[in-house]
Design a protein around this motif. Sequence first.
Motif, PDB file in Angstrom:
ATOM      1  N   PHE A 219     -38.928  32.771 -17.444  1.00 14.24           N
ATOM      2  CA  PHE A 219     -39.060  31.515 -16.709  1.00 14.24           C
ATOM      3  C   PHE A 219     -39.292  30.278 -17.585  1.00 14.24           C
ATOM      4  O   PHE A 219     -39.158  29.160 -17.100  1.00 14.24           O
ATOM      5  CB  PHE A 219     -40.196  31.621 -15.698  1.00 14.24           C
ATOM      6  CG  PHE A 219     -39.993  32.698 -14.681  1.00 14.24           C
ATOM      7  CD1 PHE A 219     -38.979  32.602 -13.735  1.00 14.24           C
ATOM      8  CD2 PHE A 219     -40.793  33.832 -14.683  1.00 14.24           C
ATOM      9  CE1 PHE A 219     -38.786  33.610 -12.810  1.00 14.24           C
ATOM     10  CE2 PHE A 219     -40.605  34.839 -13.760  1.00 14.24           C
ATOM     11  CZ  PHE A 219     -39.594  34.732 -12.812  1.00 14.24           C
TER      12      PHE A 219
ATOM     13  N   ILE B 141     -31.228  36.218 -17.435  1.00  6.11           N
ATOM     14  CA  ILE B 141     -32.377  36.525 -16.569  1.00  6.11           C
ATOM     15  C   ILE B 141     -32.262  37.889 -15.900  1.00  6.11           C
ATOM     16  O   ILE B 141     -33.198  38.699 -15.978  1.00  6.11           O
ATOM     17  CB  ILE B 141     -32.575  35.406 -15.527  1.00  6.11           C
ATOM     18  CG1 ILE B 141     -33.160  34.157 -16.208  1.00  6.11           C
ATOM     19  CG2 ILE B 141     -33.510  35.869 -14.406  1.00  6.11           C
ATOM     20  CD1 ILE B 141     -33.327  32.972 -15.273  1.00  6.11           C
TER      21      ILE B 141
ATOM     22  N   PRO C  10     -25.467  31.930 -21.414  1.00  6.37           N
ATOM     23  CA  PRO C  10     -26.357  31.108 -20.572  1.00  6.37           C
ATOM     24  C   PRO C  10     -27.584  31.901 -20.125  1.00  6.37           C
ATOM     25  O   PRO C  10     -27.498  33.096 -19.825  1.00  6.37           O
ATOM     26  CB  PRO C  10     -25.459  30.736 -19.383  1.00  6.37           C
ATOM     27  CG  PRO C  10     -24.070  30.868 -19.887  1.00  6.37           C
ATOM     28  CD  PRO C  10     -24.095  31.985 -20.879  1.00  6.37           C
ATOM     29  N   HIS C  11     -28.720  31.202 -20.047  1.00  6.34           N
ATOM     30  CA  HIS C  11     -29.964  31.879 -19.692  1.00  6.34           C
ATOM     31  C   HIS C  11     -29.916  32.445 -18.276  1.00  6.34           C
ATOM     32  O   HIS C  11     -30.563  33.465 -17.995  1.00  6.34           O
ATOM     33  CB  HIS C  11     -31.152  30.920 -19.828  1.00  6.34           C
ATOM     34  CG  HIS C  11     -32.482  31.599 -19.693  1.00  6.34           C
ATOM     35  ND1 HIS C  11     -32.952  32.490 -20.627  1.00  6.34           N
ATOM     36  CD2 HIS C  11     -33.426  31.528 -18.714  1.00  6.34           C
ATOM     37  CE1 HIS C  11     -34.146  32.936 -20.238  1.00  6.34           C
ATOM     38  NE2 HIS C  11     -34.443  32.374 -19.078  1.00  6.34           N
ATOM     39  N   LEU C  12     -29.165  31.803 -17.376  1.00  7.41           N
ATOM     40  CA  LEU C  12     -29.045  32.332 -16.021  1.00  7.41           C
ATOM     41  C   LEU C  12     -28.389  33.709 -16.016  1.00  7.41           C
ATOM     42  O   LEU C  12     -28.657  34.531 -15.131  1.00  7.41           O
ATOM     43  CB  LEU C  12     -28.242  31.371 -15.143  1.00  7.41           C
ATOM     44  CG  LEU C  12     -28.964  30.084 -14.725  1.00  7.41           C
ATOM     45  CD1 LEU C  12     -28.024  29.191 -13.923  1.00  7.41           C
ATOM     46  CD2 LEU C  12     -30.216  30.396 -13.918  1.00  7.41           C
ATOM     47  N   VAL C  13     -27.526  33.970 -17.006  1.00 12.67           N
ATOM     48  CA  VAL C  13     -26.919  35.294 -17.128  1.00 12.67           C
ATOM     49  C   VAL C  13     -27.909  36.274 -17.742  1.00 12.67           C
ATOM     50  O   VAL C  13     -27.918  37.467 -17.413  1.00 12.67           O
ATOM     51  CB  VAL C  13     -25.639  35.217 -17.988  1.00 12.67           C
ATOM     52  CG1 VAL C  13     -25.041  36.593 -18.211  1.00 12.67           C
ATOM     53  CG2 VAL C  13     -24.619  34.297 -17.329  1.00 12.67           C
TER      54      VAL C  13
END
Length: 413
Positions: A22, A110, A105-108
Amino acid sequence: MIDTLFTAGNLLAMASWGLLIFLPRWRGVAQAVSTVVAPALLSVAYSALIGVWWSRGQGGFGSLDEVHSLFQTRGALLAGWLHYLAFDLMIGAWIARKSRHEGIPHLVVIPILILTFLFGPMGYLASLIVGAAGRIGATRPGQITEHWQFKRTLSSLAGREPRLMASAFMCFAMIIPIAVAAMIDDRTLGEVNVWIKPLKFLVSTGLFLATLGFFMPMTNEAFRRSASGRFVVWGSIATTLFELVYIIWRASRGEASHFNTSTPLAGTLYGLMGIAAITLAATGPILAWGIARSDAKHTHPTYRLAVVLGLILTFALGATSGVVMSVGAGHFVGTAPAGGSILPLVGWSRTVGDLRVPHFMGLHAQQVMAIVGFLVAGLYRGRAVVIGFACWYSIIVIGLFLQALAGHPVLPG
């Protein structure tokens, strides 16, 4: 004291994972906590527990039964748990750092970190697959200059439409762990191993995505940048990801994914799967329009015609049979007897009508038509051959569809 250490270890690990997941901008703090501070504290507690409880344990490492006996004492069990927390946390920190360096990407990242937190090595495996897919997605034709033919071919294929090709690679890579699960899991659904459906869908969707990726360069740059072009890419990726995750999750629970309306949640998710399937199928005619446009990239007209017809037929034939299946109670037309004969690999019934047959044939029209177009592109009447074959193929699929609706198997057995 044992319960206190258990609670403290869990809180420490969760706080460290929270920083990684997060607060990616605090990467210095997150890396320091997850690779040094938290593992060191967990290691101190682990070492103390080993010193106190190791000599009291019965068992060893020679067999699974001996390992089971070794962790019967609460102290040894807690030591094993802290061992798990420490090493999974370090793996998670390594995944976060490596993904950042590779530009993922960080969304990937997570969901990969969450998977690592929950199931350890599964997250690590997912990180390897996503990392390899990311490298494929960054590939362009000509980047690999070695004369090794396989590398040159891989570079050329990946550069067709890198995001779709990367997604197709992920599907194909997932076949390996799912196949292993099928070999060690004896649970069945409808007398078929629970992992067979995910396997078939991984192959089918991987081939579907790779086909779209292979055809995409036949459009022009304006189409690829437009909302239609983005829909073809991200619409197909998002819908296949949702469907595959849901199918694999249901398989892991030994439950049906399709025609499962046993609970309100199951009914809702099954409805969403239907919407996703229609959305995925709709990418075909949109891509066909992009290829058929007068300003599309120059391609042999016979091959172009075959590709366009194949994409349209996939939507018309595959989606139609899929809708008929989804509104019914299953893919059988008639009552299949227990232990009834089926075709190997595909599992189609040889005793009653099976709507999966025309659905399969319809979905793969895009590959069949493209192959035919490639083979006859140099013929004088190649276009006539393509049109004639498209009509013949449509008649065959419609005939299989009507045969299944009548309750007759494709190959009686």
